[in-house]
Structure formats: C-alpha cells, structure tokens
Design a protein around this motif. Structure first.
Motif, short mmCIF file in Angstrom:
data_model
loop_
_atom_site.label_atom_id
_atom_site.label_comp_id
_atom_site.label_asym_id
_atom_site.label_seq_id
_atom_site.Cartn_x
_atom_site.Cartn_y
_atom_site.Cartn_z
N SER A 102 0.74 -1.44 0.08
CA SER A 102 0.12 -0.05 0.04
C SER A 102 0.82 1.26 -0.15
O SER A 102 0.59 1.83 -0.67
CB SER A 102 -1.27 0.05 1.36
N SER B 151 -8.22 7.20 1.99
CA SER B 151 -6.94 6.54 2.14
C SER B 151 -5.81 6.03 3.12
O SER B 151 -5.51 5.26 4.07
CB SER B 151 -6.79 6.17 0.51
N ARG C 196 -12.32 -0.27 3.33
CA ARG C 196 -11.65 0.60 1.97
C ARG C 196 -13.14 0.57 1.40
O ARG C 196 -12.73 1.56 0.04
CB ARG C 196 -10.98 -0.45 1.15
#
Length: 203
Positions: free
Chosen positions: A44, A114, A100
C-alpha cells in the motif's frame, strides 16, 4: 500494556477479550496473517508513492514506512521458521475490504480517505499488539512490544498526511464515519479468526 492515549481516543472500542483468547489458541494463523498484513502494508505504501509522486512529504513518509513493514514481515517469517511453524494460505479478513468501501473514488478525497483508512488500521494493529504482548511467551511478547513504537508512528504519519492534503472539517467527519464502521467490524461476530477479525463466532 498501555497504548498511546491518542490511539485510545482514535479507536472507538478496545479489542474484545474473546479475540485475545482466540489469538492465543491460533498462534499459527495469527503469525501468518500478521506477516501477510505487513506485506500488504508495504504494498500500500508503494502504491501511494506511485499514485502521488508529486507529493514529496508523502513520498518520504511512505518510503520509510514500506521499509519498516517489509522488515517486520521478515521478522515474522523468522519467528515462524524458528518455531517450526509451516506456512499455509489463509484468506483475507473482512476488515480491510469493508473499510476500503468507505473510500470515495474522486480526488482529493480518494487520497485523504485512503490515508485515514491506513491510520485506523495502524491504530488497531498497535492496540492489538499491546493487548497481546503480556499474554504471549517471552520471545513473542517482546517482539510485539517492540512493534508498538513503529506502528504508532505509522498511525501518526497517515493521520498527519490526511490533514495536510485535506480539509480539516471533511477529515474530522470522515474519521467518525470510518471509526464507527471499524468498531462494528471489531465488535460483531466474525466467522474467521484473523489479526483484524471481530468477535469469534460461536461454532
């Protein structure tokens, strides 16, 4: 073991005692899923770096974070090897996917949402390390205690970046939305035990 007050304030609930008991009875799954989570966290961070290459502060923070997460991944693998624990595939928890889904798909909210999801995942990880450490054997307890500082810093980095790149009022409203969903995931029954799973469902 105490957690940073700001993490306690950020999360809306503590880890249920029944989850800690399940973790002690499923150390193999705990370590495998922990390793997977560290690898995903590094991935990520790289994704942030490639998607937002014009944001220098983000680049610097995510580069450091990725290195630390990969180091933790290697450390978990080393502990498993030392203990003779075999590797087997475990499915992903419902946790990250459900969080998410709260990320908006247009900028700048996609970035800030995010980052906030990253912050709450790191906060929960830190809180669970603290909950587990006193209950584990000396080696594993020491290892999990050693992760508290870095996980807390990752939480702080994600949160600071969200405020840096977003509107304060929007960030605060989104934190409430994500935190409430996170509490639901942590406190509701969960069929599968994972590092970020909820209350173990009765069989």
């Amino acid at each position: 073991m105490p957690v940073l007050p700001e993490i306690d304030a950020f999360l809306l609930c503590p880890t249920p005692a029944s989850w800690v008991d399940a973790a002690l009875n499923n150390l193999d799954i705990l370590l495998i899923d922990h390793a997977n989570n560290e690898k995903k966290a590094a991935g990520s961070a790289f994704q942030f770096m490639f998607q937002y290459s014009n944001k220098l502060d983000l680049q610097n923070k995510m580069s450091r974070l990725a290195r630390e997460e990969l180091r933790h991944f290697e450390q978990v693998l080393g502990l498993m090897k030392k203990r003779g624990m075999p590797w087997f595939n475990v499915g992903s928890a419902r946790y990250a996917g459900a969080l998410r889904k709260l990320i908006r798909n247009h900028e700048p909210y996609r970035l800030t949402d995010s980052l906030l999801v990253g912050a709450i995942v790191e906060a929960r990880s830190c809180e669970r390390f603290a909950a587990l450490a006193p209950r584990l054997d000396e080696e594993l307890g020491k290892f999990y205690s050693s992760l508290l500082k870095s996980e807390a810093r990752h939480f702080q980095d994600y949160l600071k970046l969200a405020y840096q790149y977003g509107d304060e009022a929007d960030i605060q409203a989104k934190i409430i939305e994500i935190a409430e969903k996170e509490r639901e995931l942590i406190e509701s029954p969960d069929a599968d035990f994972r590092f970020h799973s909820g209350v173990p469902a009765l069989s």
